[in-house]
Design a protein around this motif. Structure first.
Motif, PDB file in Angstrom:
ATOM      1  N   ARG A  11       0.889  -1.159   0.083  1.00  0.00           N
ATOM      2  CA  ARG A  11      -0.099   0.032  -0.047  1.00  0.00           C
ATOM      3  C   ARG A  11       1.073   1.241   0.128  1.00  0.00           C
ATOM      4  O   ARG A  11       0.726   2.201  -0.615  1.00  0.00           O
ATOM      5  CB  ARG A  11      -0.890  -0.022   1.391  1.00  0.00           C
ATOM      6  CG  ARG A  11      -2.173  -0.597   1.044  1.00  0.00           C
ATOM      7  CD  ARG A  11      -3.040  -0.570   2.019  1.00  0.00           C
ATOM      8  NE  ARG A  11      -2.923  -0.671   3.343  1.00  0.00           N
ATOM      9  CZ  ARG A  11      -2.654  -2.008   4.014  1.00  0.00           C
ATOM     10  NH1 ARG A  11      -3.121  -2.850   3.675  1.00  0.00           N
ATOM     11  NH2 ARG A  11      -2.086  -1.911   5.198  1.00  0.00           N
ATOM     12  N   GLU A  41      -1.538  10.341   4.979  1.00  0.00           N
ATOM     13  CA  GLU A  41      -2.362   9.164   4.640  1.00  0.00           C
ATOM     14  C   GLU A  41      -2.029   7.916   5.262  1.00  0.00           C
ATOM     15  O   GLU A  41      -2.765   7.468   5.576  1.00  0.00           O
ATOM     16  CB  GLU A  41      -2.130   9.160   3.082  1.00  0.00           C
ATOM     17  CG  GLU A  41      -3.305   8.290   2.047  1.00  0.00           C
ATOM     18  CD  GLU A  41      -2.979   8.332   0.735  1.00  0.00           C
ATOM     19  OE1 GLU A  41      -3.396   7.363   0.179  1.00  0.00           O
ATOM     20  OE2 GLU A  41      -2.553   9.102   0.320  1.00  0.00           O
ATOM     21  N   GLN A  45      -5.202   5.820   8.250  1.00  0.00           N
ATOM     22  CA  GLN A  45      -5.517   4.612   7.881  1.00  0.00           C
ATOM     23  C   GLN A  45      -6.101   3.953   9.196  1.00  0.00           C
ATOM     24  O   GLN A  45      -5.563   4.366  10.285  1.00  0.00           O
ATOM     25  CB  GLN A  45      -4.380   3.803   7.240  1.00  0.00           C
ATOM     26  CG  GLN A  45      -3.966   3.924   6.035  1.00  0.00           C
ATOM     27  CD  GLN A  45      -2.796   3.282   5.687  1.00  0.00           C
ATOM     28  OE1 GLN A  45      -2.496   2.287   6.095  1.00  0.00           O
ATOM     29  NE2 GLN A  45      -2.491   3.330   4.209  1.00  0.00           N
ATOM     30  N   LYS A  46      -6.968   2.832   9.021  1.00  0.00           N
ATOM     31  CA  LYS A  46      -7.575   2.192  10.030  1.00  0.00           C
ATOM     32  C   LYS A  46      -7.003   0.650  10.157  1.00  0.00           C
ATOM     33  O   LYS A  46      -7.577   0.041   9.052  1.00  0.00           O
ATOM     34  CB  LYS A  46      -8.850   2.204  10.259  1.00  0.00           C
ATOM     35  CG  LYS A  46      -9.491   3.816  10.251  1.00  0.00           C
ATOM     36  CD  LYS A  46      -9.377   4.250  11.450  1.00  0.00           C
ATOM     37  CE  LYS A  46     -10.052   5.749  11.399  1.00  0.00           C
ATOM     38  NZ  LYS A  46      -9.394   6.536  12.164  1.00  0.00           N
TER      39      LYS A  46
END
Length: 107
Positions: A11, A41, A45-46
């Motif tokens: 990612r 960013e 995120q989670k």
């Protein structure tokens, strides 16, 4: 190594690839916004993304400082830029190879 196939690293590289154009085209003093976007960013995120470094003495991963995280992101952008340059050079050589005469007829 195994870290290259970790989903978080995949990612991360995708994020860098998406912002690489902005970073590469920005003048020297204007590259920081692209770096900050990646860091923000990651953190949004989670669960939040982290940039870690391996400590061989403690045999564990640890969080690096924000300053070091930004350096690592810049390094990733530079690596992407260099890979794109190599690709351009390879394509240039490949296309020009077929247009360059191998011999000539002098009369």
């Amino acid at each position: 190594g195994k870290s290259n196939i970790h989903p978080g690293n995949i990612r991360y590289r995708k994020m860098v690839n998406m912002k690489a154009d902005d970073y590469i085209k920005a003048p020297l003093g204007k590259k920081i916004p692209a770096v900050n976007e990646i860091l923000n960013e990651l953190r949004s995120q989670k669960p939040p993304g982290r940039i870690l470094k391996w400590d061989s003495i403690t045999d564990s991963w640890y969080h690096i400082s924000e300053k070091d995280a930004k350096r690592k992101i810049c390094q990733c952008f530079r690596m992407r830029r260099n890979a794109l340059k190599r690709l351009e050079q390879d394509q240039h050589i490949h296309t020009n190879r077929f247009h360059t005469p191998c011999f000539s007829f002098n009369r």
